[in-house]
Design a protein around this motif. Structure first.
Motif, short mmCIF file in Angstrom:
data_model
loop_
_atom_site.label_atom_id
_atom_site.label_comp_id
_atom_site.label_asym_id
_atom_site.label_seq_id
_atom_site.Cartn_x
_atom_site.Cartn_y
_atom_site.Cartn_z
N ASP A 10 43.75 64.88 40.15
CA ASP A 10 44.99 64.23 39.72
C ASP A 10 45.58 64.98 38.52
O ASP A 10 44.93 65.11 37.48
N ALA A 13 46.92 63.92 33.82
CA ALA A 13 46.45 64.28 32.47
C ALA A 13 47.03 65.62 32.03
O ALA A 13 47.37 65.80 30.86
N HIS A 14 47.16 66.55 32.97
CA HIS A 14 47.74 67.86 32.64
C HIS A 14 49.22 67.72 32.30
O HIS A 14 49.72 68.40 31.40
N ALA A 16 50.66 64.95 31.08
CA ALA A 16 50.75 64.22 29.82
C ALA A 16 50.37 65.10 28.63
O ALA A 16 50.99 65.01 27.57
N ASN A 17 49.34 65.93 28.80
CA ASN A 17 48.84 66.76 27.70
C ASN A 17 49.49 68.14 27.62
O ASN A 17 49.16 68.92 26.73
N THR A 19 49.04 70.86 29.34
CA THR A 19 47.92 71.81 29.23
C THR A 19 48.30 73.27 29.43
O THR A 19 47.51 74.15 29.09
N THR A 45 53.53 70.80 33.42
CA THR A 45 52.41 71.00 32.50
C THR A 45 52.82 71.80 31.26
O THR A 45 51.98 72.14 30.44
#
Length: 142
Positions: A10, A13-14, A16-17, A19, A45
């Motif tokens: 998923d 997280a990438h 949101a952060n 990355t 991202t």
């Protein structure tokens, strides 16, 4: 709510952060399909994008879609046929000149010709090996 993404991969997280913030990603074949999808995902991202494709209109549609969906996204575009080594090299050089580096290459451009019309020596060692292996496949296997 159902999720269509396998939980182990998923990308939320990438996104949101961010990355890939500050990473430069060059994607060939970026005007449709996997290349266009990869471009959208990398933009989410935080990546700095350089998109390469042969179609001016399709490439512009992808760029506009990215900028609309990810405000502030940085997107360079190059109308290039990567079969032309000089043009491909120019796209890479201009990307590095603009962003100062290149971190990721997504080599997604390609064509598919009938096997008997392929010229294996023109595609490089990786494809040459696939061509040679294909010639020695067992009957009944593809």
């Amino acid at each position: 709510m159902a999720c269509s993404v396998y939980p182990g991969i998923d990308p939320a997280a990438h996104f949101a952060n961010k990355t890939f913030a500050g990473k430069v990603v060059l994607i060939t074949g970026a005007s449709r399909g996997l290349g266009a999808t990869a471009a959208v995902q990398f933009a989410k991202t935080g990546a700095l994008l350089a998109l390469v494709a042969r179609s001016t209109d399709a490439l512009e549609e992808v760029r506009a879609s990215i900028v609309k969906e990810t405000p502030g996204a940085k997107v360079l575009t190059f109308v290039v046929d990567v079969k032309d080594p000089a043009s491909a090299e120019r796209a890479v050089e201009e990307t590095v000149k603009h962003y100062g580096k290149l971190d990721v290459l997504v080599a997604n451009a390609g064509t598919c010709l009938p096997f008997e019309k392929r010229e294996c020596m023109r595609f490089g060692r990786g494809v040459l090996m696939m061509e040679l292996a294909y010639r020695h496949r067992r009957p009944g296997r593809s």
